[in-house]
Structures are given as structure tokens and as C-alpha cells.
Design a protein around this motif. Structure first.
Motif, PDB file in Angstrom:
ATOM      1  N   SER A  59       0.345 -12.892 -20.704  1.00  0.00           N
ATOM      2  CA  SER A  59       0.671 -12.637 -19.302  1.00  0.00           C
ATOM      3  C   SER A  59      -0.420 -11.844 -18.610  1.00  0.00           C
ATOM      4  O   SER A  59      -0.490 -11.816 -17.380  1.00  0.00           O
ATOM      5  CB  SER A  59       2.011 -11.897 -19.200  1.00  0.00           C
ATOM      6  N   PRO A  64       3.120 -16.750 -14.420  1.00  0.00           N
ATOM      7  CA  PRO A  64       4.474 -16.671 -14.987  1.00  0.00           C
ATOM      8  C   PRO A  64       4.985 -17.985 -15.568  1.00  0.00           C
ATOM      9  O   PRO A  64       5.718 -17.977 -16.562  1.00  0.00           O
ATOM     10  CB  PRO A  64       5.318 -16.228 -13.790  1.00  0.00           C
ATOM     11  N   THR A 117       5.521  -7.809 -16.303  1.00  0.00           N
ATOM     12  CA  THR A 117       5.973  -9.111 -16.776  1.00  0.00           C
ATOM     13  C   THR A 117       7.398  -9.032 -17.293  1.00  0.00           C
ATOM     14  O   THR A 117       8.234  -9.897 -17.002  1.00  0.00           O
ATOM     15  CB  THR A 117       5.044  -9.633 -17.889  1.00  0.00           C
TER      16      THR A 117
END
Length: 371
Positions: A59, A64, A117
Motif C-alpha cells: 500500500s 487501494p 491504509t
């Protein structure tokens, strides 16, 4: 609806080509695969890879949607591997991130990224901060070597070459007609016409640049070493001032060390500078690498689109192209596989939307009834 069973021609026997061939053959379809290289996968980016399944770690450098594909892979890979006749090394012991004191600022930035994240994707296990005692408990081989680290639970890895071999065996057992050392182009086929396959799936990576001109190569270099004195239990990433270096332990004290990403489609041998950086970084993580034996220094180019994201497109009736896996091949391949199968079944893919995956259909895709 296309009658079942149907026939498929697949161009390219890298990771995606083999996964699709096995899945379609299991479903009872006739499958022929055309590969420019031999069964070892020498021409495939999948052969020169660490095959880490690390959505939270990645990430820091991707979007995403790719992270969600990585989540999907952690569930799907055990299912896919369980269906193969040959065993493939797989572990899900998480990822360890470590750094030297001078790189603490970059480590702090990474920690913030991991926390961000996790807030956006709470289904991902949260990063765990480690002090020196926690490091010693989690990874005894690094006890006393680092004052702190970060543990990313649940992340995994597999053995890429064992997998490619197992998929090749599965294709043979399932009756897939594999034509090794036989390069083919989409223009060589007319899907849906008499004497031709019903569908053409193009999975050639950089071999498809003549048709998908936005593709570019991103060169990667890895060192494979045998280090009997090192007993790392999980992939370890070293925060580096220019790029993160990873050490992925495979079976029998074999380690894959990599990191370099060069915007080039040059396939010449690795540079001295790259080899020195990789080996020096590994030694800085564990001094046992000093006595390791270099098994291989390998290079390969990853097929990459301008946004560094994968895509699926239909360029003609009954022709699907899958490409742009970049550095995330093993982490996103199960998601791409399942999206393609959905497209063939129904002409649309809810999974593609869930993964923010670009799917460009030239025209309404004919639905294919898969059992």
C-alpha cells in the motif's frame, strides 16, 4: 449463450496464462496455449519474482484497488494451490519491516501509510509496532540487530518457480494442448469462425506491446542465495533511502533478495552496482548472508501500463487481453483470474468494480456458461 463446452486459445504461458488454462480446462473446455519460450517460464516476469502476497506492505506504493486484490489473493491462493497435484511452498507468517537508525524518518512515513491504509480497509490486519524485545520474540534470528520494527500480520508468500512447474503439470494432466516455443499473434486467429477457437485470451505481458502500445518494461533484478546460517521465518523488508529492499525466505534456506526498479526494457545481466546494493543490504539485515552462496542473479522486465495498474480489455469480438501486472503479479493474479472468469460467464464483473479494475469491453461480451 455460447454452447458448453467451448474452445480457447491462450497466448502466453506466464502466470496468468497458466492459471486461466488450468481453470478453463477444469471446467471442461478445450484449451490450447501458445508460448514463445519453453516450459520453464524463462521469458516470464513470474519466474524472476519473490511472489510475496503483501497488500498492506505494498500500500506504500500502489492504489487501494490493488490492495483489495491482495486481500482477495490471501484467501484465493490456498484454494488454488489445494487443487494442484504437485505441492507448492506457501506460508502466511506476515511481513517484517526493519530499518537502520538513519532511516527512521522514512520508517515513520511508512508507519503512517500503513495506519492510513488500515483505516480505509479495516479488514486488513493492523500493523503492529515492535520494540527490540518484540523483534526478538517474533524473529529470533534478528534478536539484538534492530531496536524496533513493524509486523504486518497475515501477509504471505509462495514459491513462484514451484508454482509455474505445478501449473505446467496440471495443464498436461488436464489435456491442455501446450505449444512451447511457438510464438503467436492475435492476427493468427479468427475466434468464433469455423476451425478456430471460440475465444482468444492474450496474456503475453510485454510480448503484446505491438497491440497494446502503452505497455512499457520496468526492469527488476533479484539475487537468489543459499544461506544455511540464516533462519528468517517470513519476508523481511528493509527501509532504504532509495527503495525498499526485500528478503523472501523460501524452502531449505533459499532466499530471494530484490528491490531494484529501473524504467527500462533492457534484459542484459544485472549491474555490479545493483548486485552490491542487494547483497550489502541483506548482509546488513543478517551477517549470516556473508557466507551465503549465490545461486543466481537474474533480471526480467515487468509489463507495466502508464498508471502502473493492471487492465483487461476486449479489442475484438471474442478477444480478451489481460496485462499490466507490474510488480504485483502474484498478489493480484487471483483477482484478475476471477474477473476474467466472471466476464466469460456473464459479460460483466462485479469483482472488477470492487477492485477498481479497468475493464474496457469493445462490445457486449457474449456470455459463456461455465459450470
Amino acid at each position: 449463450m455460447i454452447a458448453h463446452p467451448s474452445s480457447f486459445a491462450i497466448l502466453g504461458a506466464g502466470l496468468m496464462g497458466r492459471l486461466l488454462a488450468v481453470s478453463l480446462a477444469r471446467a471442461g473446455h478445450a484449451v490450447a496455449v501458445y508460448e514463445a519460450q519453453d516450459a520453464s517460464g524463462q521469458g516470464s516476469a513470474a519466474r524472476v519474482a519473490a511472489a510475496m502476497l503483501a497488500p498492506l506492505a505494498e500500500s506504500a506504493v500502489t492504489e487501494p484497488g490493488v490492495v483489495r486484490m491482495g486481500q482477495h489473493a490471501l484467501t484465493r491462493w490456498p484454494q488454488l494451490l489445494a487443487d494442484l497435484q504437485a505441492p507448492v511452498f506457501f506460508q502466511q507468517n506476515g511481513t517484517l519491516v526493519v530499518w537502520h537508525r538513519q532511516d527512521a524518518q522514512e520508517a515513520a512515513r511508512l508507519r503512517l501509510q500503513f495506519e492510513t491504509t488500515h483505516s480505509a480497509l479495516p479488514a486488513l490486519p493492523a500493523m503492529q509496532a515492535l520494540d527490540s524485545a518484540g523483534m526478538a520474540r517474533l524473529e529470533p534470528a534478528l534478536a539484538g540487530r534492530f531496536a524496533q520494527g513493524m509486523y504486518l500480520p497475515g501477509e504471505g508468500q509462495l514459491d513462484n518457480r514451484q508454482l509455474l512447474d505445478a501449473l505446467a503439470r496440471e495443464m498436461a494432466q488436464r489435456g491442455v494442448a501446450v505449444h512451447w516455443n511457438t510464438p503467436r499473434e492475435p492476427a493468427d486467429f479468427a475466434p468464433g469462425t469455423p476451425g478456430q477457437p471460440d475465444w482468444l485470451l492474450d496474456c503475453r505481458g510485454l510480448g503484446a506491446r505491438a497491440q497494446w502500445r502503452e505497455l512499457r518494461g520496468v526492469r527488476g533484478e533479484v539475487v537468489r542465495v543459499h544461506a544455511p546460517e540464516v533462519t528468517l521465518q517470513r519476508p523481511t523488508r528493509l527501509v532504504h533511502p532509495r527503495y525498499p529492499i526485500y528478503i523472501a525466505p523460501k524452502q531449505d534456506h533459499l532466499f530471494v533478495i530484490g528491490a531494484t526498479e529501473i524504467e527500462s526494457d533492457d534484459l542484459s545481466p544485472a549491474s555490479v552496482r545493483s548486485a552490491l546494493e542487494l547483497l550489502s543490504a541483506a548482509y546488513a539485515v543478517h551477517s549470516g548472508f556473508a557466507e551465503a552462496r549465490i545461486v543466481e542473479i537474474a533480471t526480467q522486465c515487468r509489463p507495466t501500463l502508464p498508471d502502473n495498474l493492471p487492465a483487461i480489455r476486449q479489442t475484438a469480438e471474442r478477444v480478451l487481453e489481460v496485462n499490466g501486472l507490474y510488480r504485483h503479479g502474484f498478489m493480484i493474479a487471483p483477482a484478475l483470474l476471477d474477473v476474467v472468469l466472471e466476464l466469460l460467464q456473464t459479460g460483466q464483473s462485479p469483482l472488477a468494480s470492487a477492485f477498481d479494475l479497468a475493464v474496457d469491453l469493445h462490445s457486449a461480451t457474449s456470455a459463456l456458461s461455465l459450470p
